[in-house]
Design an enzyme around this catalytic site. Structure first.
Site, PDB file in Angstrom:
ATOM      1  N   ASN A 199     -12.547 -37.095 -12.299  1.00 25.94           N
ATOM      2  CA  ASN A 199     -13.506 -37.916 -11.543  1.00 25.94           C
ATOM      3  C   ASN A 199     -14.880 -37.257 -11.590  1.00 25.94           C
ATOM      4  O   ASN A 199     -15.065 -36.232 -12.232  1.00 25.94           O
ATOM      5  CB  ASN A 199     -13.006 -38.111 -10.101  1.00 25.94           C
ATOM      6  CG  ASN A 199     -12.812 -36.781  -9.409  1.00 25.94           C
ATOM      7  OD1 ASN A 199     -13.748 -36.026  -9.208  1.00 25.94           O
ATOM      8  ND2 ASN A 199     -11.552 -36.459  -9.091  1.00 25.94           N
ATOM      9  N   ASP A 243      -5.226 -38.296  -7.494  1.00 21.66           N
ATOM     10  CA  ASP A 243      -4.025 -38.720  -6.748  1.00 21.66           C
ATOM     11  C   ASP A 243      -2.807 -38.800  -7.668  1.00 21.66           C
ATOM     12  O   ASP A 243      -1.678 -38.676  -7.215  1.00 21.66           O
ATOM     13  CB  ASP A 243      -4.274 -40.072  -6.086  1.00 21.66           C
ATOM     14  CG  ASP A 243      -5.217 -39.940  -4.896  1.00 21.66           C
ATOM     15  OD1 ASP A 243      -5.087 -38.928  -4.164  1.00 21.66           O
ATOM     16  OD2 ASP A 243      -6.090 -40.808  -4.704  1.00 21.66           O
ATOM     17  N   ASP A 263      -0.074 -33.973  -2.043  1.00 25.84           N
ATOM     18  CA  ASP A 263      -1.283 -34.015  -1.207  1.00 25.84           C
ATOM     19  C   ASP A 263      -1.518 -32.610  -0.648  1.00 25.84           C
ATOM     20  O   ASP A 263      -0.767 -32.134   0.211  1.00 25.84           O
ATOM     21  CB  ASP A 263      -1.123 -35.044  -0.079  1.00 25.84           C
ATOM     22  CG  ASP A 263      -2.452 -35.312   0.594  1.00 25.84           C
ATOM     23  OD1 ASP A 263      -3.117 -34.333   0.999  1.00 25.84           O
ATOM     24  OD2 ASP A 263      -2.844 -36.490   0.692  1.00 25.84           O
ATOM     25  N   ILE A 264      -2.559 -31.965  -1.150  1.00 27.02           N
ATOM     26  CA  ILE A 264      -2.774 -30.550  -0.824  1.00 27.02           C
ATOM     27  C   ILE A 264      -3.088 -30.355   0.664  1.00 27.02           C
ATOM     28  O   ILE A 264      -2.445 -29.558   1.348  1.00 27.02           O
ATOM     29  CB  ILE A 264      -3.917 -29.978  -1.694  1.00 27.02           C
ATOM     30  CG1 ILE A 264      -3.541 -30.102  -3.170  1.00 27.02           C
ATOM     31  CG2 ILE A 264      -4.218 -28.532  -1.313  1.00 27.02           C
ATOM     32  CD1 ILE A 264      -4.683 -29.915  -4.129  1.00 27.02           C
ATOM     33  N   VAL A 265      -4.066 -31.106   1.158  1.00 27.81           N
ATOM     34  CA  VAL A 265      -4.493 -30.879   2.543  1.00 27.81           C
ATOM     35  C   VAL A 265      -3.387 -31.247   3.529  1.00 27.81           C
ATOM     36  O   VAL A 265      -3.180 -30.550   4.535  1.00 27.81           O
ATOM     37  CB  VAL A 265      -5.837 -31.606   2.845  1.00 27.81           C
ATOM     38  CG1 VAL A 265      -5.674 -33.114   3.000  1.00 27.81           C
ATOM     39  CG2 VAL A 265      -6.498 -31.023   4.079  1.00 27.81           C
ATOM     40  N   LYS A 289      -6.877 -41.359   8.005  1.00 30.34           N
ATOM     41  CA  LYS A 289      -6.482 -40.157   7.242  1.00 30.34           C
ATOM     42  C   LYS A 289      -6.380 -38.938   8.154  1.00 30.34           C
ATOM     43  O   LYS A 289      -5.513 -38.086   7.970  1.00 30.34           O
ATOM     44  CB  LYS A 289      -7.494 -39.880   6.125  1.00 30.34           C
ATOM     45  CG  LYS A 289      -7.281 -40.758   4.912  1.00 30.34           C
ATOM     46  CD  LYS A 289      -8.263 -40.477   3.783  1.00 30.34           C
ATOM     47  CE  LYS A 289      -8.032 -41.456   2.642  1.00 30.34           C
ATOM     48  NZ  LYS A 289      -9.106 -41.465   1.650  1.00 30.34           N
ATOM     49  N   LYS A 323      -2.749 -37.348   7.939  1.00 31.79           N
ATOM     50  CA  LYS A 323      -2.624 -36.035   7.295  1.00 31.79           C
ATOM     51  C   LYS A 323      -2.572 -34.898   8.320  1.00 31.79           C
ATOM     52  O   LYS A 323      -2.603 -33.730   7.949  1.00 31.79           O
ATOM     53  CB  LYS A 323      -3.778 -35.822   6.315  1.00 31.79           C
ATOM     54  CG  LYS A 323      -3.809 -36.879   5.189  1.00 31.79           C
ATOM     55  CD  LYS A 323      -4.755 -36.505   4.058  1.00 31.79           C
ATOM     56  CE  LYS A 323      -4.831 -37.626   3.028  1.00 31.79           C
ATOM     57  NZ  LYS A 323      -5.126 -37.157   1.676  1.00 31.79           N
TER      58      LYS A 323
HETATM   59  O1  PMT Z   1     -18.365 -32.580  -5.588  1.00 34.66           O
HETATM   60  P1  PMT Z   1     -19.588 -33.423  -5.258  1.00 34.66           P
HETATM   61  O2  PMT Z   1     -20.172 -34.071  -6.501  1.00 34.66           O
HETATM   62  O3  PMT Z   1     -20.611 -32.670  -4.466  1.00 34.66           O
HETATM   63  O4  PMT Z   1     -19.106 -34.651  -4.357  1.00 34.66           O
HETATM   64  C1  PMT Z   1     -18.627 -34.417  -3.070  1.00 34.66           C
HETATM   65  C2  PMT Z   1     -17.431 -35.334  -2.730  1.00 34.66           C
HETATM   66  C3  PMT Z   1     -17.890 -36.768  -2.729  1.00 34.66           C
HETATM   67  C4  PMT Z   1     -16.319 -35.135  -3.758  1.00 34.66           C
HETATM   68  C5  PMT Z   1     -16.929 -34.863  -1.319  1.00 34.66           C
HETATM   69  O5  PMT Z   1     -17.971 -35.023  -0.377  1.00 34.66           O
HETATM   70  C6  PMT Z   1     -15.734 -35.668  -0.853  1.00 34.66           C
HETATM   71  O6  PMT Z   1     -15.842 -36.736  -0.283  1.00 34.66           O
HETATM   72  N1  PMT Z   1     -14.519 -35.098  -1.117  1.00 34.66           N
HETATM   73  C7  PMT Z   1     -13.229 -35.744  -0.863  1.00 34.66           C
HETATM   74  C8  PMT Z   1     -12.838 -36.547  -2.075  1.00 34.66           C
HETATM   75  C9  PMT Z   1     -11.499 -37.201  -1.953  1.00 34.66           C
HETATM   76  O7  PMT Z   1     -10.671 -37.003  -2.792  1.00 34.66           O
HETATM   77  O8  PMT Z   1     -11.323 -37.935  -0.886  1.00 34.66           O
HETATM   78  P2  PMT Z   1      -9.923 -38.742  -0.553  1.00 34.66           P
HETATM   79  O9  PMT Z   1     -10.327 -39.658   0.544  1.00 34.66           O
HETATM   80  O10 PMT Z   1      -9.344 -39.302  -1.782  1.00 34.66           O
HETATM   81  O11 PMT Z   1      -8.969 -37.607  -0.013  1.00 34.66           O
HETATM   82  C10 PMT Z   1      -8.817 -37.316   1.368  1.00 34.66           C
HETATM   83  C11 PMT Z   1      -8.617 -35.829   1.585  1.00 34.66           C
HETATM   84  O12 PMT Z   1      -7.364 -35.443   1.008  1.00 34.66           O
HETATM   85  C12 PMT Z   1      -9.655 -34.936   0.956  1.00 34.66           C
HETATM   86  O13 PMT Z   1      -9.879 -33.867   1.841  1.00 34.66           O
HETATM   87  C13 PMT Z   1      -9.003 -34.469  -0.334  1.00 34.66           C
HETATM   88  O14 PMT Z   1      -9.476 -33.176  -0.725  1.00 34.66           O
HETATM   89  C14 PMT Z   1      -7.552 -34.392   0.094  1.00 34.66           C
HETATM   90  N2  PMT Z   1      -6.584 -34.611  -0.988  1.00 34.66           N
HETATM   91  C15 PMT Z   1      -6.530 -35.795  -1.648  1.00 34.66           C
HETATM   92  C16 PMT Z   1      -5.547 -35.994  -2.600  1.00 34.66           C
HETATM   93  C17 PMT Z   1      -4.631 -34.953  -2.874  1.00 34.66           C
HETATM   94  N3  PMT Z   1      -3.689 -35.102  -3.792  1.00 34.66           N
HETATM   95  N4  PMT Z   1      -4.725 -33.788  -2.217  1.00 34.66           N
HETATM   96  C18 PMT Z   1      -5.673 -33.604  -1.261  1.00 34.66           C
HETATM   97  O15 PMT Z   1      -5.738 -32.525  -0.662  1.00 34.66           O
END
Ligand code: PMT
Length: 402
Positions: free
Chosen positions: A210, A279, A306-308, A337, A341
């Site tokens: 991404n 994902d 999902d890491i977090v 979320k 989570k």
């Molecule tokens: O890196 P930059 O160019 O500066 O951009 C910053 C950003 C837009 C990437 C950042 O500000 C941001 O929004 N990061 C989260 C991106 C994301 O994957 O969001 P999500 O809504 O899909 O995931 C939710 C949370 O779960 C996030 O904390 C993510 O790190 C975590 N996650 C998601 C999927 C996964 N398999 N494991 C995770 O830990």
């Protein structure tokens, strides 16, 4: 590096004899690592030339509010957003009066009104003017609104009078400014942050990924280290330099990232997941480069861990902060979320705007936790990172690991 490393300081200079000291002040701020942009009032240019300040600061000096050329390069609102701090030194009695009155009739007063950054003033004037009740009232009003006062000093003045009203010495002002940023909010806390994208291999030369640049996560790592945290940055593939005082672990895929995060558990008080983790990953990466054959091609994907959520579900979970990158219903999806989570805090990030989100230097977000929110309007990622760290530091003792 000094305590002002990478801090954006707008230095406002107004028209008093102490304006010549502003040249030294630029140097003092830069020596501590600050990036300085200078704004001069017309009066200031009678005492020191813009060329001097331009040469010292390495940036064009901003002078006029209504200036097409300057607005095209960096407009006054952009300058207000760029600033981590606005420092007016010297600040004359007239400038202080105009600031107290909320005037916006020149660039510097307009900037002070528009910025959300801390404004500091270092007064410089004749002792009689300083003691005048009008000045006393103006100062009281500014302090009540949150403007911070640096000085004035007491001593012999340019006019021969002796008393309060001299501008504080540049070195002392720079130390005051640095002191504002060296609060050890997370002193000794062990903080782990994920940043950047992950890459999920299709074959030895191709991958799914991404647009994450890592800028947001790296800014948070820098802010955490500045706040005294022992900081580990688990980074996907990005081309950014490792911030000072930060230990970096490089990973490629989501599975690598999970493994690296789990290896930090037990030595982690606060976990922040800013990475844009894929994902899904291909069920199996081909060992050799996939050859072009039919018109269509199907790739079977499988969900990544999902890491977090994994970190937050552990028995000895740290204070866990996630991000939610959303393009619609940003806050409600983020809250869902937060709950699903099992997080302590989440940063709702609207990534549909062209001004913030992925790969931009700026970002806007709403920081959410059970029963609270802190909305941060579009600002630099560095500034958002500092606000996030301050918000975490304020909440962390209230919500110890479960
Ligand atoms: O890196 P930059 O160019 O500066 O951009 C910053 C950003 C837009 C990437 C950042 O500000 C941001 O929004 N990061 C989260 C991106 C994301 O994957 O969001 P999500 O809504 O899909 O995931 C939710 C949370 O779960 C996030 O904390 C993510 O790190 C975590 N996650 C998601 C999927 C996964 N398999 N494991 C995770 O830990």
């Amino acid at each position: 590096m000094g305590q002002l490393f990478n801090r954006h300081v707008v230095l406002g200079i107004t028209g008093g004899i102490a304006a010549y000291k502003a040249a030294l002040l630029v140097r003092e701020l830069q020596e501590r690592g600050a990036k300085v942009r200078v704004v001069m009032t017309r009066g200031a240019t009678e005492f020191i030339t813009p060329l001097t300040l331009q040469a010292l600061s390495g940036n064009p000096v901003h002078q006029e509010l209504l200036d097409n050329e300057a607005e095209a390069a960096m407009g006054h609102i952009e300058l207000a957003r760029w600033a981590d701090l606005v420092l007016v030194a010297p600040a004359t009695a007239d400038f202080i009066a105009r600031l107290a009155a909320g005037r916006a009739d020149d660039l510097l007063t307009t900037l002070c009104l528009a910025t959300s950054a801390q404004v500091l003033v270092a007064p410089a004037m004749n002792q009689g003017m300083w003691k005048d009740p009008a000045t006393t009232d103006n100062i009281a009003m500014l302090e009540q609104r949150g403007t911070r006062l640096l000085g004035p000093a007491h001593g012999t003045q340019a006019c021969g009078d002796i008393g309060p009203g001299r501008m504080r010495e540049p070195q002392l002002i720079a130390e005051d400014v640095a002191g504002l940023f060296s609060r050890d909010l997370l002193d000794g806390r062990r903080l782990v942050i994920t940043a950047g994208p992950t890459r999920e291999a299709l074959d030895p030369v191709r991958y799914i990924s991404n647009h994450s640049s890592g800028k947001m996560g790296f800014a948070i790592a820098r802010a955490a280290a500045d706040a005294g945290a022992i900081t580990t940055l688990i980074s996907g593939p990005v081309s950014l330099a490792t911030p000072d005082r930060v230990r970096r672990v490089d990973v490629i895929s989501a599975e690598d990232m999970l493994q690296a995060a789990q290896a930090e558990l037990g030595q982690c008080d606060i976990f922040i997941a800013s990475a844009a983790v894929a994902d899904y990953r291909p069920v199996a990466a081909a060992e050799q480069k996939i050859k072009k054959s039919s018109e269509h091609m199907q790739i079977e994907l499988v969900r990544n861990p999902d890491i977090v959520a994994t970190i937050a579900s552990g028995a000895e979970r740290p204070f866990t902060v996630g991000f939610a990158a959303e393009t619609q219903n940003v806050e409600s999806y983020a809250l869902a979320k937060l709950q699903k989570k099992n997080l302590d805090m989440i940063v709702a990030n609207d990534v549909a705007t062209s001004e913030g989100g992925f790969n931009s230097d700026n970002n806007a977000a709403v920081i959410l936790w059970p029963g609270g929110r802190n909305e941060v309007e579009l600002t630099s990622k560095e500034q958002l990172a500092r606000i996030l760290i301050e918000t975490i530091a304020a909440r962390y003792p209230a919500a110890p690991a479960a």
